[in-house]
Design a protein around this motif. Structure first.
Motif, mmCIF file in Angstrom:
data_model
loop_
_atom_site.group_PDB
_atom_site.id
_atom_site.type_symbol
_atom_site.label_atom_id
_atom_site.label_comp_id
_atom_site.label_asym_id
_atom_site.label_seq_id
_atom_site.Cartn_x
_atom_site.Cartn_y
_atom_site.Cartn_z
ATOM 1 N N ALA A 128 -1.015 0.255 61.675
ATOM 2 C CA ALA A 128 -0.242 -0.957 61.397
ATOM 3 C C ALA A 128 -1.118 -2.200 61.292
ATOM 4 C CB ALA A 128 0.810 -1.162 62.495
ATOM 5 N N ASN A 129 -2.342 -2.131 61.854
ATOM 6 C CA ASN A 129 -3.232 -3.293 61.828
ATOM 7 C C ASN A 129 -4.133 -3.342 60.587
ATOM 8 O OD1 ASN A 129 -2.383 -4.384 64.357
ATOM 9 N ND2 ASN A 129 -3.544 -2.742 65.376
ATOM 10 N N THR A 130 -3.989 -2.355 59.720
ATOM 11 C CA THR A 130 -4.812 -2.324 58.511
ATOM 12 C C THR A 130 -4.513 -3.537 57.636
ATOM 13 O OG1 THR A 130 -4.742 0.097 58.527
ATOM 14 C CG2 THR A 130 -5.464 -0.959 56.479
ATOM 15 N N PRO A 131 -5.558 -4.239 57.157
ATOM 16 C CA PRO A 131 -5.308 -5.385 56.254
ATOM 17 C C PRO A 131 -4.520 -4.940 55.025
ATOM 18 C CG PRO A 131 -7.575 -5.399 57.014
ATOM 19 C CD PRO A 131 -6.987 -4.102 57.488
ATOM 20 N N GLU A 132 -3.572 -5.767 54.615
ATOM 21 C CA GLU A 132 -2.654 -5.377 53.540
ATOM 22 C C GLU A 132 -3.334 -5.329 52.176
ATOM 23 O OE1 GLU A 132 1.888 -6.495 52.744
ATOM 24 O OE2 GLU A 132 0.513 -8.149 52.297
ATOM 25 N N THR A 133 -4.221 -6.270 51.884
ATOM 26 C CA THR A 133 -4.843 -6.348 50.556
ATOM 27 C C THR A 133 -6.359 -6.238 50.689
ATOM 28 O OG1 THR A 133 -3.080 -7.848 49.896
ATOM 29 C CG2 THR A 133 -4.970 -7.659 48.418
ATOM 30 N N LEU A 134 -6.938 -5.297 49.918
ATOM 31 C CA LEU A 134 -8.385 -5.046 49.948
ATOM 32 C C LEU A 134 -8.958 -5.176 48.543
ATOM 33 C CD1 LEU A 134 -8.507 -1.913 52.308
ATOM 34 C CD2 LEU A 134 -8.886 -4.312 52.930
ATOM 35 N N TYR A 135 -10.286 -5.225 48.487
ATOM 36 C CA TYR A 135 -10.987 -5.309 47.197
ATOM 37 C C TYR A 135 -11.891 -4.083 47.064
ATOM 38 C CZ TYR A 135 -13.790 -7.266 43.353
ATOM 39 O OH TYR A 135 -14.416 -7.481 42.147
ATOM 40 N N GLY A 136 -11.586 -3.219 46.073
ATOM 41 C CA GLY A 136 -12.368 -1.999 45.847
ATOM 42 C C GLY A 136 -11.795 -1.264 44.663
ATOM 43 N N ASP A 137 -12.271 -0.037 44.429
ATOM 44 C CA ASP A 137 -11.774 0.749 43.293
ATOM 45 C C ASP A 137 -10.603 1.604 43.761
ATOM 46 O OD1 ASP A 137 -11.319 2.381 41.108
ATOM 47 O OD2 ASP A 137 -13.428 2.428 40.538
ATOM 48 N N GLU A 138 -9.403 1.046 43.666
ATOM 49 C CA GLU A 138 -8.196 1.743 44.117
ATOM 50 C C GLU A 138 -8.006 3.067 43.379
ATOM 51 O OE1 GLU A 138 -3.330 1.057 44.228
ATOM 52 O OE2 GLU A 138 -4.619 -0.187 42.960
ATOM 53 N N VAL A 139 -8.321 3.063 42.066
ATOM 54 C CA VAL A 139 -8.092 4.257 41.241
ATOM 55 C C VAL A 139 -8.914 5.428 41.764
ATOM 56 C CG1 VAL A 139 -8.358 5.247 38.941
ATOM 57 C CG2 VAL A 139 -7.509 2.910 39.205
ATOM 58 N N ARG A 140 -10.200 5.183 42.081
ATOM 59 C CA ARG A 140 -11.068 6.270 42.542
ATOM 60 C C ARG A 140 -10.712 6.714 43.959
ATOM 61 N NH1 ARG A 140 -12.316 8.361 37.911
ATOM 62 N NH2 ARG A 140 -13.653 7.055 36.600
ATOM 63 N N ILE A 141 -10.338 5.755 44.809
ATOM 64 C CA ILE A 141 -9.929 6.115 46.174
ATOM 65 C C ILE A 141 -8.668 6.974 46.120
ATOM 66 C CG2 ILE A 141 -9.077 5.203 48.372
ATOM 67 C CD1 ILE A 141 -10.872 2.745 47.875
ATOM 68 N N LYS A 142 -7.730 6.552 45.273
ATOM 69 C CA LYS A 142 -6.482 7.303 45.124
ATOM 70 C C LYS A 142 -6.759 8.702 44.566
ATOM 71 C CE LYS A 142 -3.124 4.896 43.435
ATOM 72 N NZ LYS A 142 -2.262 4.204 42.444
ATOM 73 N N ILE B 264 -0.470 -4.545 57.459
ATOM 74 C CA ILE B 264 0.562 -3.725 56.797
ATOM 75 C C ILE B 264 1.825 -3.664 57.632
ATOM 76 C CG2 ILE B 264 1.153 -1.352 56.171
ATOM 77 C CD1 ILE B 264 -1.621 -0.972 55.130
ATOM 78 N N GLY B 265 1.651 -3.505 58.946
ATOM 79 C CA GLY B 265 2.815 -3.390 59.824
ATOM 80 C C GLY B 265 3.364 -1.978 59.820
ATOM 81 N N ASP B 266 4.675 -1.821 60.052
ATOM 82 C CA ASP B 266 5.319 -0.504 60.157
ATOM 83 C C ASP B 266 5.494 0.091 58.766
ATOM 84 O OD1 ASP B 266 6.676 1.733 60.848
ATOM 85 O OD2 ASP B 266 8.514 0.716 61.485
ATOM 86 N N TYR B 267 4.764 1.178 58.505
ATOM 87 C CA TYR B 267 4.847 1.794 57.176
ATOM 88 C C TYR B 267 6.055 2.720 57.060
ATOM 89 C CZ TYR B 267 3.732 4.552 53.071
ATOM 90 O OH TYR B 267 3.798 5.175 51.859
#
Length: 725
Positions: free
Chosen positions: A444-458, A574-577
């Motif tokens: 829940a403490n994960t930062p909501e918005t990050l900077y990286g290659d979302e496509v490759r991580i996904k 992020i909070g409660d997913y």
């Protein structure tokens, strides 16, 4: 006269002492030992003969003669050893050993001469002549010894002359020349002694003295004992390169054996051969001589700061150049094969993706528009099978991109909860079909918005999730997303996929990332897939400077994880997913158009009618006005007659393909000058996107298209004032 001879004898002894000291000081190799042996034997001989010249009685003279012979018998043998080494001539050790035994036996025969007549048949002591001396007549052994000395002399002279004629280095020539003169002087006085020119003085003593003078010149003036010079001479003559040195007067001062073979005139007339060399050089870096190709190096030689001449080095490059030519030919074949492979992949991508586009497109329309439960079940089965087929094709194409080194990491800001939601929505239908529990744990403490290659991580996470579902027969698959903080602005995003599946044997872990190889094949033969998924993940993570960690227990399950450095864009958590997940589960099978644009008008150019039907159907609820064309010519005519907000153009079409239509459209200008043109194509091989953008397209959409991706693309390029909702 007697006094003069005594002085000469003393001078020769002094010179020998100096020579022995010099040799001992510079002793570095075996050849120095042989020369030391020769000089020591000569010194003992000369000391003994001096004692003979000073003797007053027959007994004293005989004793002095025995001392003299202690050295004299070894002079020819030691000089032979020195000469053989100097001329690089090898003789069997057994032969040399037998000769040494003969010389030792000769001394024994001489020392015991008063007891037999083998060496001396008579010995008298007389007081007349230049000085008191022994008068001897000789026996058979002494005659044999003299005959052996003649054999030594002839053999050594032959070897020495041949070596002298073969030598090309001026210093080497002069060294050998003075050694040859020293030998010839000894031979001359030996012959005079045999002819009894002087009965009361042994002329060989004078020969040894003069020989020492010439050996002195060879040693001190021309570095006879300089082993480095000898080694350099040897190396130069055994080089595969041809070396020629020309002085400032354009005269050849040195050439090695290879140069003599390459330019025969060097042996006959070295100075005239300079012209041959200059013509061969002719200012070029390579030279063709006979049927061979040589590279040429020209180096100026200096003595201090003064130019002394030029060294030409010819290196045979025939084999190397032939090898390079062969490599170039092989490279051309490999390049041609690679082009053929790329062409084949592009063609197969187009041919396979075109029917899949129709199949999945119509299936999506059935799922949207039909409410019959049985038909919906059939449609979902078609969707699952179609997506599996599409996955395998995508794996092969992704592997092609990685193999070609064309995988680019493109960072951008992205929403972590959106990434997880996409993963869940893509994997949940598969998990449900196998009745597996899909568990999602998001810190829940994960930062909501990050900077990286979302496509490759996904892509990496989805491959791991897909594998987990494939290899789990019952139980659960768990997706965990958490993080480790690096500093205020950066974290490591951690993705963990665990399953209760069949696990991996420890012996198979090393082969886990091998392409086209599936581990435990006998057990897993019923499981679909190409065997490329983990290899792709491994390479994508390497491109992001990280790696995949694997823990597995055979028969119980596996855990795959990776951590990627990401920059924080928003510190909001992020909070409660779980709430988001429940919404996602309910909306997975529901479709709702993302916008309406009744005033917008688009053109779709595609030669496959079924694709046009699918595109119309997928965009139907957006209310966008759609025109279609069957090829580039028809599409170009419509652009001349009508303005469109977006134009989709297929690549591979008859009559006029998509590239040709785009070029003609840009050349025409007119009503659609500046209209966004999107490449709509089944070509998804490595570098396809870059190729289309470089050709002038504004964007790229690969088939098969989904309703969501098509709507997103259309909405992104429509004028904002025409989009509602």
């Amino acid at each position: 006269m007697n006094q003069t001879l005594l002085i000469v004898q003393c001078l020769s002894i002094g010179a020998l002492l100096v020579e022995i000291g010099y040799i001992f000081k510079n002793w570095k190799a075996r050849i120095h030992g042989y020369l030391f042996f020769y000089c020591l034997a000569t010194l003992i001989n000369n000391l003994g003969y001096l004692a003979v010249m000073l003797a007053k009685t027959r007994a004293d003279a005989l004793l002095a003669l025995q001392i003299s012979y202690f050295g004299r018998v070894w002079i020819p043998y030691s000089f032979l050893l020195f000469g053989l080494k100097l001329c690089e001539k090898k003789v069997s050790p057994r032969v040399l050993g037998a000769l040494a035994l003969f010389h030792f036996a000769t001394y024994i025969m001489m020392a015991t001469a008063k007891h037999h007549k083998l060496y001396y048949t008579s010995i008298d002591f007389v007081y007349s002549g230049l000085h008191p001396h022994l008068v001897c007549t000789y026996g058979i052994w002494r005659n044999a010894f003299m005959a052996l000395m003649i054999v030594y002399t002839v053999y050594f002279l032959t070897v020495l002359v041949r070596r002298l004629l073969a030598a090309r280095n001026p210093f080497t020539k002069k060294r050998l020349l003075f050694v040859l003169v020293a030998v010839l002087v000894q031979v001359l006085f030996f012959v005079l002694e045999l002819c009894k020119v002087a009965d009361d003085y042994d002329l060989t003593m004078l020969g040894y003295t003069l020989a020492i003078f010439f050996m002195y010149i060879a040693m001190f003036r021309y570095d006879l004992l300089d082993f480095q010079e000898l080694a350099k001479d040897f190396v130069m003559d055994h080089l595969s390169e041809a070396v020629v040195a020309v002085n400032v007067d354009k005269k050849v001062s040195f050439f090695n054996e290879r140069a003599g073979e390459l330019f025969p005139r060097l042996r006959e007339d070295p100075d005239r051969a300079v012209e041959d060399i200059r013509l061969a050089a002719n200012g070029s870096e390579t030279v063709r001589i006979n049927d061979s190709i040589f590279s040429l190096e020209k180096n100026n030689l200096y003595r201090g700061k003064k130019l002394a001449g030029t060294a030409y080095v010819f290196k045979d490059e025939t084999e190397r150049l032939a090898y390079i030519k062969e490599l170039e030919a092989q490279k051309q074949l490999a390049d041609a094969a690679n082009i053929a492979k790329s062409s084949f992949l592009a063609r197969m991508s187009h041919e396979i993706r075109t029917p899949i586009t129709a199949m999945l497109g119509f299936d999506e329309l059935i799922l949207r528009e039909n409410s019959d439960r049985a038909i919906l079940n059939y449609a979902r089965a078609i969707q699952t099978a179609g997506n599996s087929l599409l996955e395998m094709i995508n794996d092969i194409l992704d592997f092609s991109k990685i193999e070609a080194g064309k995988v680019n990491i493109i960072p951008a800001a992205y929403d972590v909860s959106g990434l997880v939601t996409d993963l869940v929505s893509m994997i949940m239908p598969r998990a449900d079909s196998k009745r597996l529990a899909l568990r999602v744990q998001v810190d829940a403490n994960t930062p909501e918005t990050l900077y990286g290659d979302e496509v490759r991580i996904k892509q990496c996470a989805l491959n791991l999730l897909t594998n987990a579902v494939k290899y789990t027969l019952d139980g659960s698959v768990t997706l965990t997303v958490t993080f480790d903080r690096i500093d205020v602005d950066n974290i490591y995003l951690i993705v963990i996929v665990s399953d209760t599946g069949i696990g991996i044997k420890s012996d198979d872990l090393e082969r886990l990332f091998s392409p086209f190889e599936r581990i435990d094949e006998e057990r897993n033969r019923g499981i679909e897939g190409t065997g490329l998924g983990l290899n792709i993940v491994h390479n994508l993570l390497a491109a992001m400077d990280t790696r995949l960690d694997v823990q597995s227990e055979y028969g119980k399950g596996s855990t795959f994880s990776f951590r990627v450095r990401q920059q924080i864009v928003s510190q909001k958590k992020i909070g409660d997913y779980e709430a988001v997940r429940q919404t996602t589960r309910k909306s997975v099978a529901q479709y709702k158009e993302s916008f309406h644009a009744p005033d917008a008008k688009i053109l779709i150019v595609d030669d496959t009618p079924v694709n046009l039907t699918v595109m119309r159907g997928l965009l139907k609820k957006t209310l966008v006005q759609i025109d279609t064309a069957a090829d580039g010519i028809e599409g170009l005519e419509k652009t001349r007659a009508e303005h469109y907000d977006v134009i989709f153009i297929d690549h591979m079409m008859p009559n006029m393909d998509g590239m040709e239509m785009l070029a003609a459209l840009k050349k025409d200008g007119g009503k659609n000058d500046g209209t966004p043109c999107i490449a709509l194509t089944a070509n998804a091989i490595s570098g396809a996107r870059e190729m289309y953008l470089a050709a002038g397209f504004d964007d790229y959409l690969a088939k098969p298209v989904t309703g969501a991706s098509l709507e997103q693309m259309v909405r992104a390029h429509l004028p904002a004032e025409k989009v509602h909702g």
